[in-house]
Motif scaffolding. Structure first.
Motif, mmCIF file in Angstrom:
data_model
loop_
_atom_site.group_PDB
_atom_site.id
_atom_site.type_symbol
_atom_site.label_atom_id
_atom_site.label_comp_id
_atom_site.label_asym_id
_atom_site.label_seq_id
_atom_site.Cartn_x
_atom_site.Cartn_y
_atom_site.Cartn_z
ATOM 1 N N LEU A 1 0.782 -1.080 -0.186
ATOM 2 C CA LEU A 1 -0.463 0.229 0.176
ATOM 3 C C LEU A 1 1.055 1.224 -0.099
ATOM 4 N N ASP A 2 2.115 1.399 0.239
ATOM 5 C CA ASP A 2 2.986 2.456 0.963
ATOM 6 C C ASP A 2 3.145 2.185 -0.951
ATOM 7 N N LYS A 3 3.166 4.123 -0.879
ATOM 8 C CA LYS A 3 3.966 4.088 -3.136
ATOM 9 C C LYS A 3 5.698 3.713 -2.559
ATOM 10 N N SER A 4 6.325 3.814 -2.258
ATOM 11 C CA SER A 4 7.817 3.667 -2.220
ATOM 12 C C SER A 4 8.424 2.559 -2.451
ATOM 13 N N GLU A 5 6.959 1.464 -1.315
ATOM 14 C CA GLU A 5 7.352 -0.280 -1.370
ATOM 15 C C GLU A 5 6.693 -0.498 -2.492
ATOM 16 N N GLU A 6 5.540 -0.164 -2.950
ATOM 17 C CA GLU A 6 4.950 -0.527 -3.796
ATOM 18 C C GLU A 6 5.786 -0.639 -5.624
ATOM 19 N N ILE A 7 6.574 0.842 -5.734
ATOM 20 C CA ILE A 7 7.187 1.100 -6.627
ATOM 21 C C ILE A 7 8.875 -0.148 -6.559
ATOM 22 N N SER A 8 8.858 0.460 -5.378
ATOM 23 C CA SER A 8 10.429 -1.039 -5.212
ATOM 24 C C SER A 8 9.714 -2.474 -5.055
ATOM 25 N N TYR A 9 8.991 -3.233 -4.852
ATOM 26 C CA TYR A 9 7.967 -4.026 -4.924
ATOM 27 C C TYR A 9 7.903 -4.666 -6.662
ATOM 28 N N ILE A 10 7.390 -3.750 -7.225
ATOM 29 C CA ILE A 10 6.924 -4.302 -8.515
ATOM 30 C C ILE A 10 8.617 -3.844 -9.065
ATOM 31 N N TYR A 11 9.318 -2.996 -9.103
ATOM 32 C CA TYR A 11 10.934 -2.654 -10.043
ATOM 33 C C TYR A 11 10.663 -4.201 -9.782
ATOM 34 N N GLN A 12 11.657 -5.027 -8.670
ATOM 35 C CA GLN A 12 12.351 -5.424 -7.863
ATOM 36 C C GLN A 12 10.983 -7.374 -9.057
ATOM 37 N N LEU A 13 10.309 -7.319 -8.432
ATOM 38 C CA LEU A 13 9.344 -8.510 -9.638
ATOM 39 C C LEU A 13 9.789 -8.059 -11.192
ATOM 40 N N LEU A 14 9.893 -7.323 -11.279
ATOM 41 C CA LEU A 14 9.679 -7.652 -13.135
ATOM 42 C C LEU A 14 10.800 -7.552 -13.409
ATOM 43 N N LYS A 15 12.165 -6.832 -12.005
ATOM 44 C CA LYS A 15 13.512 -7.336 -12.656
ATOM 45 C C LYS A 15 14.049 -8.857 -12.564
ATOM 46 N N TYR A 16 13.085 -8.974 -11.228
ATOM 47 C CA TYR A 16 13.498 -10.894 -11.038
ATOM 48 C C TYR A 16 12.957 -11.640 -12.772
ATOM 49 N N VAL A 17 12.268 -11.015 -13.155
ATOM 50 C CA VAL A 17 11.564 -12.272 -14.218
ATOM 51 C C VAL A 17 12.051 -11.915 -15.690
ATOM 52 N N ALA A 18 12.556 -10.845 -15.550
ATOM 53 C CA ALA A 18 13.818 -10.388 -17.097
ATOM 54 C C ALA A 18 14.262 -11.001 -16.781
ATOM 55 N N GLN A 19 15.724 -10.657 -15.423
ATOM 56 C CA GLN A 19 16.589 -11.365 -15.215
ATOM 57 C C GLN A 19 17.192 -13.032 -15.813
ATOM 58 N N ASN A 20 16.207 -13.321 -14.861
ATOM 59 C CA ASN A 20 15.744 -14.957 -15.087
ATOM 60 C C ASN A 20 14.891 -15.511 -16.044
ATOM 61 N N ASN A 21 14.579 -14.508 -17.307
ATOM 62 C CA ASN A 21 13.581 -14.692 -18.478
ATOM 63 C C ASN A 21 12.627 -16.133 -17.817
ATOM 64 N N ARG A 22 12.223 -15.527 -16.787
ATOM 65 C CA ARG A 22 10.769 -16.579 -16.017
ATOM 66 C C ARG A 22 9.520 -16.031 -17.471
ATOM 67 N N ASP A 23 8.801 -16.823 -17.066
ATOM 68 C CA ASP A 23 7.730 -17.595 -18.299
ATOM 69 C C ASP A 23 6.779 -16.722 -17.550
ATOM 70 N N TYR A 24 6.381 -15.296 -18.993
ATOM 71 C CA TYR A 24 5.380 -14.851 -18.638
ATOM 72 C C TYR A 24 3.807 -14.819 -18.264
ATOM 73 N N ARG A 25 3.705 -16.451 -18.775
ATOM 74 C CA ARG A 25 2.918 -16.902 -18.980
ATOM 75 C C ARG A 25 2.387 -17.146 -17.145
ATOM 76 N N GLY A 26 3.495 -17.841 -16.464
ATOM 77 C CA GLY A 26 2.965 -17.555 -15.218
ATOM 78 C C GLY A 26 2.604 -16.422 -14.587
ATOM 79 N N LEU A 27 3.781 -15.318 -14.486
ATOM 80 C CA LEU A 27 3.455 -14.123 -14.202
ATOM 81 C C LEU A 27 1.765 -13.880 -14.067
ATOM 82 N N CYS A 28 1.429 -13.852 -15.179
ATOM 83 C CA CYS A 28 0.041 -13.940 -15.571
ATOM 84 C C CYS A 28 -0.741 -14.823 -14.557
ATOM 85 N N ASP A 29 -0.986 -16.288 -14.227
ATOM 86 C CA ASP A 29 -2.329 -16.418 -14.180
ATOM 87 C C ASP A 29 -2.123 -15.850 -12.966
#
Length: 264
Positions: free
Chosen positions: A81-109
């Motif tokens: 809910l906190d704005k800075s935490e939200e920014i940090s959370y989303i950036y780190q989530l997307l970064k992890y997915v991109a760096q590890n070539n995670r399946d976008y399909r699983g991300l969007c389930d």
């Protein structure tokens, strides 16, 4: 690092960011979305103005491997809910997915019934939150530099990404930071106020100068400097210098104060 970004260049940065963001947010293909995500993150990481914003909001480090692996099947991500935490959370989530070539399909389930709509829905509910925060940040800079009014406005960057402070002088927004800048500014401000109080200046001049110095210091530290205050402070200290005389401690501290704020 020293960079001067003019109005035209800033406009290009803004437009490029919106373009790479739009490509990702409108993608419906699972594989293409991952490629566009990498382009989106690469732009963020290689644009100092935006990367600085991300680092300043990186208030929490998340274990994204655990977050993803332990997410209940078909359940959407629970954003902070906190704005800075939200920014940090989303950036780190997307970064992890991109760096590890995670399946976008699983991300969007869990975001919709079909793969194409799931990609759109995930990006709308998650990625767009990060995009909007960055877009609002860039919009704030545009206002501070009088983006629509002053053709000579620009941004001067000195220091390390993640440690930039912004101050506006004339039509230019300055970002100046080193490891001890905040402490140096505070110490200089306190010493200047002391010298003003001990000076033989008329009481009215003292009080006005002290008020301006303290206000300018507070605004720079809060990263929300007002052009009018900085200009008034510069003019007042310049006037005091003519009275105090070159070489005096008061004049030297006043000059240093204007230099460190970029308003001399």
């Amino acid at each position: 690092m020293k960079i001067l970004i003019g109005k035209k260049e800033f406009k290009k940065i803004n437009a490029d960011f919106r373009r790479v963001s739009s490509d990702l947010l409108n993608s419906q293909d699972i594989d293409e979305a991952l490629r566009l995500l990498k382009i989106f993150l690469n732009y963020i990481d290689n644009q100092p103005l935006i990367k600085d914003f991300i680092l300043k909001n990186e208030v929490v480090t998340y274990d994204m491997k655990t977050v993803i692996n332990q997410r209940p099947y078909m359940e959407i991500f629970q954003l902070p809910l906190d704005k800075s935490e939200e920014i940090s959370y989303i950036y780190q989530l997307l970064k992890y997915v991109a760096q590890n070539n995670r399946d976008y399909r699983g991300l969007c389930d869990g975001y919709s019934d079909t793969y194409s709509s799931s990609v759109l829905k995930f990006n709308s509910m998650v990625t767009k939150r990060l995009y909007t925060s960055i877009a609002d940040y860039l919009g704030g800079i545009a206002i501070d530099m009088e983006y629509d009014q002053n053709s000579n406005s620009g941004i001067k960057i000195e220091g390390n990404v993640g440690q930039l402070n912004f101050a506006q002088t004339g039509g230019v927004v300055n970002a100046v930071q080193d490891n001890n800048s905040e402490m140096d500014l505070m110490r200089l401000s306190q010493e200047l106020v002391r010298l003003l109080k001990e000076s033989n200046l008329p009481e009215e001049e003292k009080e006005e100068a002290i008020d301006l110095v303290e206000t300018a210091t507070d605004q720079i530290e809060s990263q929300k400097p007002k052009r009018g205050i900085l200009k008034a402070t510069s003019e007042k200290l310049s006037y005091i210098n003519t009275i105090a005389g070159d070489g005096t401690s008061l004049a030297e501290h006043a000059k240093k104060f204007m230099d460190i704020l970029g308003i001399g």
